[in-house]
Design a protein around this motif. Structure first.
Motif, mmCIF file in Angstrom:
data_model
loop_
_atom_site.group_PDB
_atom_site.id
_atom_site.type_symbol
_atom_site.label_atom_id
_atom_site.label_comp_id
_atom_site.label_asym_id
_atom_site.label_seq_id
_atom_site.Cartn_x
_atom_site.Cartn_y
_atom_site.Cartn_z
ATOM 1 N N MET A 1 0.849 -1.182 0.000
ATOM 2 C CA MET A 1 0.000 0.000 0.000
ATOM 3 C C MET A 1 0.890 1.239 0.000
ATOM 4 S SD MET A 1 -3.151 0.589 2.674
ATOM 5 C CE MET A 1 -3.890 -1.003 2.502
ATOM 6 N N ASP A 5 -2.958 5.229 -1.129
ATOM 7 C CA ASP A 5 -3.762 4.069 -1.485
ATOM 8 C C ASP A 5 -5.242 4.377 -1.267
ATOM 9 O OD1 ASP A 5 -5.118 1.581 -1.542
ATOM 10 O OD2 ASP A 5 -3.219 0.577 -1.183
ATOM 11 N N CYS A 8 -7.428 2.828 1.595
ATOM 12 C CA CYS A 8 -7.229 3.244 2.988
ATOM 13 C C CYS A 8 -7.969 4.554 3.235
ATOM 14 C CB CYS A 8 -5.735 3.415 3.275
ATOM 15 S SG CYS A 8 -5.399 4.053 4.928
ATOM 16 N N CYS A 11 -5.755 7.399 4.320
ATOM 17 C CA CYS A 11 -4.987 7.974 3.207
ATOM 18 C C CYS A 11 -5.867 8.924 2.408
ATOM 19 C CB CYS A 11 -4.426 6.878 2.309
ATOM 20 S SG CYS A 11 -3.003 5.996 2.997
ATOM 21 N N GLU A 12 -7.131 8.582 2.260
ATOM 22 C CA GLU A 12 -8.078 9.453 1.561
ATOM 23 C C GLU A 12 -8.253 10.776 2.306
ATOM 24 O OE1 GLU A 12 -10.091 8.866 -1.520
ATOM 25 O OE2 GLU A 12 -8.166 7.824 -1.621
ATOM 26 N N HIS A 51 1.340 6.563 4.339
ATOM 27 C CA HIS A 51 0.755 5.346 4.896
ATOM 28 C C HIS A 51 1.804 4.522 5.649
ATOM 29 C CE1 HIS A 51 -2.236 2.195 5.260
ATOM 30 N NE2 HIS A 51 -1.192 1.377 5.177
ATOM 31 N N ALA A 53 1.107 1.139 8.264
ATOM 32 C CA ALA A 53 0.028 0.339 8.830
ATOM 33 C C ALA A 53 -0.006 0.399 10.351
ATOM 34 C CB ALA A 53 0.133 -1.113 8.374
ATOM 35 N N VAL A 100 -8.588 0.224 11.865
ATOM 36 C CA VAL A 100 -8.202 0.885 10.617
ATOM 37 C C VAL A 100 -6.690 0.727 10.531
ATOM 38 C CG1 VAL A 100 -8.102 3.055 9.333
ATOM 39 C CG2 VAL A 100 -10.124 2.520 10.728
ATOM 40 N N PHE A 101 -6.230 0.093 9.453
ATOM 41 C CA PHE A 101 -4.828 -0.298 9.381
ATOM 42 C C PHE A 101 -3.948 0.763 8.733
ATOM 43 C CE2 PHE A 101 -7.430 -3.955 10.080
ATOM 44 C CZ PHE A 101 -6.803 -4.511 11.166
ATOM 45 N N HIS A 102 -4.020 1.945 9.334
ATOM 46 C CA HIS A 102 -3.157 3.092 9.064
ATOM 47 C C HIS A 102 -2.883 3.633 10.462
ATOM 48 C CE1 HIS A 102 -2.240 6.812 6.440
ATOM 49 N NE2 HIS A 102 -1.959 7.195 7.683
#
Length: 143
Positions: A1, A5, A8, A11-12, A51, A53, A100-102
């Motif tokens: 990612m 990405d 995510c 990220c957005e 990003h 994780a 949430v994997f960020h």
């Protein structure tokens, strides 16, 4: 990612493509915004723009930048909302309660007697148990 990405959600947000009305602070490396699932008024999230994780994926420099923003936002929350306390929470991977994997740090303003409770009950460990774990962990750190 990669750092932008589209899979995510954080990220957005960092890219300014989603939930920009919740942003409280941003700089070159971090962004702070209100959590849309806030458990108390002022519940804020701080993330790195790039990003990562979790704590094992972010660089030391990136982690320091996140913590600088956490520190600044904590001061702002204290100044404006005047909570009785503040809980910081940062989870890693599913087993650590990350959803949430960020990488993100929660800043949760607290009031005496609020509805939140501790997720565990602490108990005193014996010297032998602590010594065994210390023997495993007390080694020179690589930086």
């Amino acid at each position: 990612m990669d750092e932008t990405d589209t899979a995510c959600v954080f990220c957005e947000i960092a890219a300014g493509r989603q939930d920009t009305g919740r942003v409280l602070f941003e700089d070159e490396t971090t962004i702070a915004f209100l959590d849309h699932t806030a458990v108390t008024p002022g519940h804020t999230l701080v993330i790195p723009r790039a990003h990562a994780a979790d704590i094992w994926e972010i660089s030391a420099e990136g982690a320091a930048a996140v913590m600088r923003t956490v520190h600044s936002m904590a001061a702002r929350i204290r100044e404006v909302l005047r909570p009785d306390g503040l809980t910081l929470f940062q989870a890693n991977r599913s087993a650590g309660w990350q959803d949430v994997f960020h990488l993100h740090v929660h800043l949760v303003p607290r009031r005496a007697g609020d509805h939140l409770t501790r997720p565990w009950v602490a108990s005193v460990k014996g010297d032998d148990e602590l010594a065994a774990v210390r023997a495993l962990l007390a080694t020179p750190l690589e930086r």
